[in-house]
Design an enzyme around this catalytic site. Structure first.
Site, PDB file in Angstrom:
ATOM      1  N   ALA A 140       3.622 -11.628  11.600  1.00 46.51           N
ATOM      2  CA  ALA A 140       3.580 -11.814  13.053  1.00 46.51           C
ATOM      3  C   ALA A 140       2.220 -12.271  13.561  1.00 46.51           C
ATOM      4  CB  ALA A 140       3.980 -10.516  13.750  1.00 46.51           C
ATOM      5  N   HIS A 178       4.654  -4.058  18.712  1.00 46.47           N
ATOM      6  CA  HIS A 178       4.862  -5.488  18.450  1.00 46.47           C
ATOM      7  C   HIS A 178       3.531  -6.236  18.380  1.00 46.47           C
ATOM      8  CE1 HIS A 178       9.016  -5.031  20.656  1.00 46.47           C
ATOM      9  NE2 HIS A 178       9.030  -4.510  19.435  1.00 46.47           N
ATOM     10  N   ALA A 212       0.812  -1.216   0.000  1.00 47.39           N
ATOM     11  CA  ALA A 212       0.000   0.000   0.000  1.00 47.39           C
ATOM     12  C   ALA A 212       0.846   1.267   0.000  1.00 47.39           C
ATOM     13  CB  ALA A 212      -0.944   0.005   1.202  1.00 47.39           C
ATOM     14  N   VAL A 215      -5.135  -3.411  -1.097  1.00 41.51           N
ATOM     15  CA  VAL A 215      -5.873  -4.652  -1.350  1.00 41.51           C
ATOM     16  C   VAL A 215      -7.273  -4.517  -0.760  1.00 41.51           C
ATOM     17  CG1 VAL A 215      -5.931  -7.140  -1.062  1.00 41.51           C
ATOM     18  CG2 VAL A 215      -3.726  -5.957  -1.256  1.00 41.51           C
ATOM     19  N   GLY A 247       7.679  -2.702   9.169  1.00 40.42           N
ATOM     20  CA  GLY A 247       8.285  -2.322  10.443  1.00 40.42           C
ATOM     21  C   GLY A 247       9.796  -2.254  10.389  1.00 40.42           C
TER      22      GLY A 247
END
Length: 574
Positions: free
Chosen positions: A529, A495, A33, A222, A87
């Site tokens: 993740a 995280h 994106a 998307v 990240g």
């Protein structure tokens, strides 16, 4: 028709694109994106070894994304990367793996084959460790890892390490070595020039980008995954000008991160059936675990004003220079369940340069939150509630961290290296003040000058302007006040994880199998993740890269087996 369509170009997506396109027979397309970030196009704020500004730039993040940290807190901006490299392009560069027990736990929770001994070869594969070798370390991987040299460690950080040593927290050489409590010089991922190396650079290097079988498309959102019956066959993509395009693929891999991956699955009809139906989304597969199991590392901090002699003489050096790993000892917690990042400076600006911090987080958190859709529109951010501190162990351990930090900084050996000690956190107010701009710069400059000349008035100045009436002594003396402060001030560490977790087929809250294949449909995988069954005791970037290395290999092996099977069928056809 692509062989692989990768939806999301973050830390994992770039690894997948690089590894899957190594097979010249596979046609790979990566969709992101945000904008492209390569070795040549990295802006200075991203390239810098000091990473304190990259995540503040609205061009780098999903600027409308917000989250609730705890039930007693309001929503706040939650910085998640929106550019190639994800990240790894805006985070703190920390390159640690966590405890071997983290991965044994994954297998115990249903992720068959994800124990420590099975994961270690992929940790080694991804890295080139410049300081250590042997059975635990790699020497030929794309991610270059090293530790800051002792001469560049700031006086404040050295003093904190000395104070910790006095209280029994012994220094060890290797943060990625044997899992044990103590202090460590932090391992970071930087190039030989000392610059950031996001996965869009170290995996998608010039050679990878030149492959004729790899297509990288940026600036495209998307909307949803497309299906033929129960088989994923591609995705609907929205261009910057609003045009829609259909891309077809034999396999679709969702790598949009632990917040946007479950949102994309749900928009595509995979998730809790009742919630999808309420939004007018046709249900393709009822998977109630999509969006659940949201995890983070809850954080709190203790900071101190630094006299001139304690400040770093290297302003461009990486700031998270050392860490302390310790065990809370609370019932039903694990060894090394607490982490303190020892920061030479607390922000990129003039005020942050004058403050040293121990930034604590809970290495192994037990609270669980959730991601929920707010609408079927791809441009509406989901509702994100981390529900931090909903497990009482997490609340009590953050309170313990405040006491721990206060004790370390109040040590007599620290007297020459710090002045006023105060509680702190990364709050919306702190984030707003840190945004670059002329007026913010004037305010920060004025406060910096006042802090320098305040002398005996420094403590009341900090209490009034920085902590807004809160003092550390008051919190330490009043458990009720400390509890209220922690609930109000708790932050995250960027995280997010766990929202499409791996697990066994008979687990109703599992979303994928151990290969990342989504249950209830065919041809669809998740890889980022969000697959993590439980949060590791580590910054999640390197574990996420490890996951991508493993999933990429499994996909390549499956493709090889399919080709061999097809060849055998042709050879033995009557």
């Amino acid at each position: 028709m692509f062989d692989y369509l990768i939806l999301g170009g973050g830390s994992a997506g770039c690894v997948l694109a690089a590894r899957l396109s190594e097979d010249a027979r596979a046609n790979v397309c990566l969709i992101e994106a945000g904008r492209d970030i390569s070795a040549r196009t990295m802006p200075d704020a991203i390239r810098s070894r000091y990473p304190g500004r990259a995540y503040l730039d609205p061009r780098n993040i999903w600027h409308a994304l917000k989250a609730r940290m705890s039930h007693s807190a309001t929503t706040r901006r939650y910085e998640q990367a929106r550019l190639l490299g994800g990240g790894s392009a805006i985070n703190a560069l920390m390159a640690n793996r966590g405890s071997p027990a983290d991965y044994d736990e994954w297998e115990a929770l249903g992720a068959s084959g994800w124990n420590w001994q099975s994961c270690l070869p992929y940790f080694r594969k991804l890295e080139t460790d410049c300081d250590f070798s042997g059975a635990l370390h790699g020497s030929e991987g794309p991610l270059r890892i090293q530790r800051t040299a002792w001469p560049r460690i700031s006086p404040f950080v050295r003093a904190v390490l000395g104070s910790l040593d006095e209280s029994g927290h012994v220094m060890h050489a290797d943060q990625n070595g044997p899992w044990e409590d103590g202090t460590f010089i932090g391992s970071i991922a930087v190039s030989a020039k000392g610059e950031r190396i996001p996965t869009s650079v170290c995996y998608l290097d010039d050679a990878a980008r030149a492959r004729s079988n790899l297509t990288i498309r940026t600036g495209e959102v998307v909307e949803r995954i497309l299906f033929d019956g129960k088989r994923a066959i591609g995705a609907c993509i929205v261009h910057a000008d609003g045009r829609r395009e259909t891309l077809k693929a034999r396999r679709v891999i969702v790598s949009a991160g632990a917040i946007h991956s479950p949102a994309l699955l749900m928009r595509s009809g995979i998730g809790p059936a009742d919630e999808l139906a309420a939004l007018g989304i046709d249900v393709l597969a009822h998977r109630p675990g999509v969006g659940r199991n949201l995890m983070e590392h809850p954080s709190i901090a203790v900071s101190a004003f630094l006299p001139c002699a304690a400040r770093t003489p290297f302003p461009d050096e990486h700031h998270e220079q050392a860490i302390v790993r310790f065990s809370s000892g609370l019932p039903n917690t694990v060894q090394g369940d607490m982490h303190g990042a020892i920061l030479s400076r607390s922000g990129w600006h003039s005020v942050g340069y004058r403050l040293g911090t121990i930034f604590f987080w809970i290495n192994k958190s037990y609270s669980r939150g959730r991601v929920m859709l707010t609408s079927a529109n791809a441009f509406d951010e989901p509702d994100v509630d981390f529900a931090m501190l909903s497990d009482s162990r997490d609340l009590e351990r953050l309170k313990l961290a405040l006491r721990f930090g206060a004790s370390v900084l109040a040590s007599p050996s620290m007297n020459a290296h710090r002045d006023v000690i105060f509680p702190s956190s990364y709050s919306p107010r702190v984030a707003a003040v840190a945004v670059p701009g002329k007026w913010n710069g004037v305010q920060r400059g004025a406060l910096s000058a006042l802090l320098d000349i305040a002398g005996p008035l420094r403590a009341p100045l900090i209490r009034r302007v920085v902590t807004q009436g809160v003092t550390l002594d008051e919190l330490l003396a009043d458990d009720v006040a400390m509890t209220a402060f922690v609930k109000r001030a708790v932050g995250g560490t960027w995280h997010p994880s766990g929202t499409c977790r791996m697990g066994s087929l008979n687990d109703p809250l599992a979303v994928t199998d151990a290969r990342g294949a989504v249950y209830g449909v065919e041809g669809l995988h998740v890889c980022d993740a969000s697959l993590m069954p439980s949060i590791p005791c580590a910054n999640t970037n390197v574990p996420t890269i490890m996951i991508a290395e493993r999933v990429a290999e499994a996909l390549r092996n499956a493709a090889h087996e399919d080709r061999e099977s097809a060849t055998r069928t042709l050879n033995y056809a009557p």
